[in-house]
Design a protein around this motif. Sequence first.
Motif, PDB file in Angstrom:
ATOM      1  N   HIS A 191       3.771   1.021  -3.347  1.00 27.57           N
ATOM      2  CA  HIS A 191       2.538   1.889  -3.370  1.00 27.57           C
ATOM      3  C   HIS A 191       2.331   2.249  -1.889  1.00 27.57           C
ATOM      4  O   HIS A 191       2.372   1.236  -0.899  1.00 27.57           O
ATOM      5  N   ASN A 230      -0.942   3.104   0.377  1.00 30.43           N
ATOM      6  CA  ASN A 230      -2.154   3.174  -0.011  1.00 30.43           C
ATOM      7  C   ASN A 230      -3.328   3.648   0.898  1.00 30.43           C
ATOM      8  O   ASN A 230      -4.291   4.120   0.668  1.00 30.43           O
ATOM      9  N   MET A 250      -3.810   8.310  -3.201  1.00 26.57           N
ATOM     10  CA  MET A 250      -4.871   7.202  -2.538  1.00 26.57           C
ATOM     11  C   MET A 250      -5.644   7.681  -1.364  1.00 26.57           C
ATOM     12  O   MET A 250      -6.603   6.943  -1.129  1.00 26.57           O
ATOM     13  N   PHE A 260      -4.597  -2.721   2.141  1.00 25.80           N
ATOM     14  CA  PHE A 260      -5.190  -1.369   1.461  1.00 25.80           C
ATOM     15  C   PHE A 260      -5.769  -0.219   2.531  1.00 25.80           C
ATOM     16  O   PHE A 260      -5.898   0.887   1.879  1.00 25.80           O
ATOM     17  N   ARG A 315      -7.086  -4.011  -4.954  1.00 27.49           N
ATOM     18  CA  ARG A 315      -8.094  -3.540  -4.288  1.00 27.49           C
ATOM     19  C   ARG A 315      -9.121  -3.443  -5.317  1.00 27.49           C
ATOM     20  O   ARG A 315     -10.361  -3.216  -5.125  1.00 27.49           O
ATOM     21  N   SER A 348      -0.244  -6.953  -0.249  1.00 26.55           N
ATOM     22  CA  SER A 348      -0.694  -5.497  -0.071  1.00 26.55           C
ATOM     23  C   SER A 348      -1.852  -5.425   0.989  1.00 26.55           C
ATOM     24  O   SER A 348      -2.380  -6.053   1.384  1.00 26.55           O
ATOM     25  N   GLY A 385       0.740  -0.145   3.023  1.00 27.61           N
ATOM     26  CA  GLY A 385       0.783  -0.182   1.471  1.00 27.61           C
ATOM     27  C   GLY A 385       1.129  -1.584   0.908  1.00 27.61           C
ATOM     28  O   GLY A 385       0.989  -2.571   1.557  1.00 27.61           O
ATOM     29  N   GLU A 386       2.004  -1.538  -0.153  1.00 27.35           N
ATOM     30  CA  GLU A 386       2.181  -2.422  -0.888  1.00 27.35           C
ATOM     31  C   GLU A 386       3.605  -3.374  -0.141  1.00 27.35           C
ATOM     32  O   GLU A 386       4.087  -2.912   0.656  1.00 27.35           O
ATOM     33  N   ARG A 409      -5.396   0.552  -4.835  1.00 27.58           N
ATOM     34  CA  ARG A 409      -4.074   0.659  -4.035  1.00 27.58           C
ATOM     35  C   ARG A 409      -2.960  -0.289  -4.639  1.00 27.58           C
ATOM     36  O   ARG A 409      -2.148  -0.603  -4.177  1.00 27.58           O
ATOM     37  N   GLU A 410      -3.384  -0.781  -5.734  1.00 31.59           N
ATOM     38  CA  GLU A 410      -2.319  -1.540  -6.655  1.00 31.59           C
ATOM     39  C   GLU A 410      -2.547  -0.792  -8.109  1.00 31.59           C
ATOM     40  O   GLU A 410      -3.201  -1.275  -8.683  1.00 31.59           O
TER      41      GLU A 410
END
Length: 350
Positions: free
Chosen positions: A200, A202, A160, A243, A10, A241, A216-217, A33-34
């Motif tokens: 993650h 996000n 997040m 975001f 991100r 990913s 998310g991821e 978001r990472e």
Amino acid sequence: MMKCRPLAARLAAGALSLALASSLAPGDNLRAREMAAGDTPSSSDIKVTAPIAGKTPATNAPIPALLAPLAPRSLILAGTLAGTRLVAVGERGHILLSDDNGHSWRQVPAPANATLTGVRFIDAKQGWAVGHDATILHTTDGGESWTLQNFAPDWEQPLMDVLFDDADHGIAVGAYGLFLETADGGKTWTKRRITDDDLHLNAIFATGGDTRMVVGEAGGVYTSADRGRTWTKRPLPYEGSLFSGVTVGDGTVVVFGLQGHAFRSTDGGQNWQTIDTGTKAGLMGGVATPDGHVVLVGALGTVLSSSDGGASFKLTYRPDRLALADAVRGADGTLILLGDEGPKLMGALP
């Protein structure tokens, strides 16, 4: 010591990364978001409450955000409407308010200086903001003042995004599968798991009625038809990913993320169409209107606009190429872009 995984973006934009370098510790990431983060506790149902004075070790006590004359020019990561007021949040705990549809902004005090990555309101007065150090803030006066509901730097898990259905029920999501839920307006929060892995989470957003979506991821898309009680993982033809995402007025969902990847679903995430965005820039945030207009923003000043519900987009770049993290629509329809060097007026939504 904080454990790190490779950061994709991100903030893969570079510009936002540089902007943060002087204010965040190595390994930190903005709303990217990472995130670099710590282990998620193994328990799937742990009650947590906000730290209070006298019970929080001095080394972990929150430091209030400094009021800075140049706060409106700082890195701003998320925004929303509170009635007709615009509320935006960002680095160093900065919270900005605008009562003239984004033409001018003023900073208000915040009880923690952690970078804030998400903000949502349920009406003109009551809202929540989340961010690094698992920070959760709450306001009942339209953002003029904020109280701390959660602060846990020892978790090393940034939050997040946040979503509240009403004054009682809310969900906050973050790094390494962090999922917090409250049924009492944030007085207490319960840790849950909606996936067996530690990827993650996000963003969380409503997609119509009682349906909610988390992205998310690793191409993670999770949907709930009962406001977050149960979750189902949806297939996506992409393993990178995501975001964030937006819901168009007819229930159509557009999700987006790393290297310009974006996807569109008209059936609640069961099936997806790949969108040709024409860019490899990371897409970080966006806004949609009930009449089918969608704007997505991202790295390198990327702005994607659609007038057909996200089926197709027109690509433009801001001349300054400053990285953009989010977009919000003012009460008068004005589009405000948020990111490096603060909020920027774009004009009426296309």
